[in-house]
Motif scaffolding. Sequence first.
Motif, mmCIF file in Angstrom:
data_model
loop_
_atom_site.group_PDB
_atom_site.id
_atom_site.type_symbol
_atom_site.label_atom_id
_atom_site.label_comp_id
_atom_site.label_asym_id
_atom_site.label_seq_id
_atom_site.Cartn_x
_atom_site.Cartn_y
_atom_site.Cartn_z
ATOM 1 N N CYS A 187 0.836 -1.198 0.000
ATOM 2 C CA CYS A 187 0.000 0.000 0.000
ATOM 3 C C CYS A 187 0.879 1.260 0.000
ATOM 4 N N GLU A 226 2.082 1.844 -3.459
ATOM 5 C CA GLU A 226 1.006 2.397 -4.304
ATOM 6 C C GLU A 226 0.823 3.879 -4.017
ATOM 7 N N GLU A 264 -7.913 10.748 -3.226
ATOM 8 C CA GLU A 264 -7.858 9.458 -3.910
ATOM 9 C C GLU A 264 -7.563 8.322 -2.938
ATOM 10 N N ARG A 265 -6.561 8.496 -2.087
ATOM 11 C CA ARG A 265 -6.011 7.353 -1.349
ATOM 12 C C ARG A 265 -6.645 7.088 0.012
ATOM 13 N N ASP A 279 -9.063 4.196 0.144
ATOM 14 C CA ASP A 279 -8.369 2.925 -0.094
ATOM 15 C C ASP A 279 -7.575 2.496 1.135
ATOM 16 N N PRO A 305 -8.753 -0.365 -6.992
ATOM 17 C CA PRO A 305 -8.672 0.293 -5.684
ATOM 18 C C PRO A 305 -9.098 -0.658 -4.560
ATOM 19 N N TYR A 306 -8.374 -0.571 -3.420
ATOM 20 C CA TYR A 306 -8.724 -1.407 -2.269
ATOM 21 C C TYR A 306 -10.195 -1.207 -1.890
#
Length: 458
Positions: free
Chosen positions: A320, A323, A348-349, A352, A407-408
């Motif tokens: 992660c 990423e 964005e993250r 996730d 995506p997670y």
Amino acid sequence: MSTPRQASIVGAGLAGALLAILLARRGWEVDVYERRGDPRLHGYAGGRSINLALAERGLHALRQAEADRPVLERAVMMRGRMVHPLGGTPQLQRYGRDDSEVIWSVSRGELNISLIECAEAAGARLHFDHGLVSVDFERKRATYRGDGQVHERPFACLLGCDGAGSTLRAQMAKWVDLGERTEWLGHGYKELEIPPARDGGFRIEPNALHIWPRGRYMCIALPNDERNFTVTLFMALHDEGHGDPNFDAVDSAADAIALFERDFPDALPLIPELARLYETNPVGSLGTLYLDRWHLGGDAVLLGDAAHAMVPFHGQGMNCAFEDCVALAGHMDAAPDLATAFAAFERERMPDALAIQRMALDNYIEMRDLVDDPDFLLQRELELALQQRHPTRFVPHYSMVTFMRIPYSLALERSEVQRGILVEATRGLDSLDGVDWAAADAMVEARLPPIAAVAAPT
Ligand code: FAD
Ligand code: 8RB
């Protein structure tokens, strides 16, 4: 971007070194400040041989940085989990469909050194023995300490890759409320070792991640290319009222030997130094770190463990973090200014990160308890059958996390839908013979759109 393309990275661990490569390759002027000494000169700090599971997300990020080759050269392939039931024969449960769907055991020290070498070759300047101690965000100057010296340096922006105990995070929190909270798991871990056999070979199957599930606690072992295994014992820190072993109760070498004689009898003869290692190695604690914000305007941003440390049970902390590096470098390149870039990265993250933190907690239950449970094994069998029938729609949970780059948060959402289908389709059954395939197919088609249609290719 109109502002000067300069960045100061705090921490030359896994994320810091990779981010340095990605930014330096894109023409950024990069300085990396690391608290520890240069691992190429002094050996990797910590000394113990620690290995990590590298999966597709992390590997893809390494490919972007052209740093995958030296890493894979010394990696050991793990095809699946080797489950060691108490008093039974170990069984391999494959992770994927074939040897293109595997994970890799890599040495943290070697990986970090490879990345540091690549970062330097890409033009980043590395400053070892420079631990961040304080930040003056008004004057945009940071103070680093190490080797008996204090250095004050100006910065354009600070990128926080300084790990779970981040100093940058603490400095940012003096300016804004980051909404920080840590949820402790209440379980800890201790590292042990299975050395090579007398003839220099591996003592147990090398191409697997070994698990000794025991309900509310477990041992795992990952292979090293030096033919030893790093073993980790996970269990409660204190008495939880179930009569289970815990680190308070299993305190001495003699207690540890007694625990292994009773619960891990097949592992005991593999760990000749159990007594010494149990007494010497510390008990590590495990928790999940949540923040409401990761950045301070365009001045500083957190990523990797500094932003979202997680429990280890999906083996995704590094994956992660890698990423994150690719996403952040992309936003820094594309956005008109850093405040916009950091905000876009966070937007964005963060969903996730929250998703993989949840899935990591859930996977502890799966690893320690479910992997030898008949209902779970039947659902697992059905997962594989449904994947064969609907390869674009039904991808097993583990595969979405480990072998894909969707995506997670999407993996979590689809896993929850899939879990419902698996439970419904196997209710009351003890083999796949009684499955109503028409009903199962209908549920898949109604509830799971094809993945290509929901995940834009990246
Ligand atoms: P780190 O790699 O921890 O790097 C932080 C760096 O910052 C360090 O070099 C540190 O010295 C430096 N630093 C700290 N403070 C300062 C300061 N004030 N100033 C300057 N530098 C500073 N993840 C997986 O994906 N798969 C696995 O199998 C796996 N196994 C793991 C096994 C163990 C035993 C542990 C502990 C973790 C494991 N993880 C695994 C998680 C993974 O290690 C982390 O998620 C990953 O290292 C996060 O990278 P990072 O760069 O954010 O932090
Ligand atoms: N941090 C891993 C998995 C999933 C395996 C599966 C699990 C040790 C500390 Cl616990 C764990 C996995 O579901 O079959 N893949 O990779 C790595 C794991 O632990 C690592 C070695 C670890 N991480 C503090 C200790």
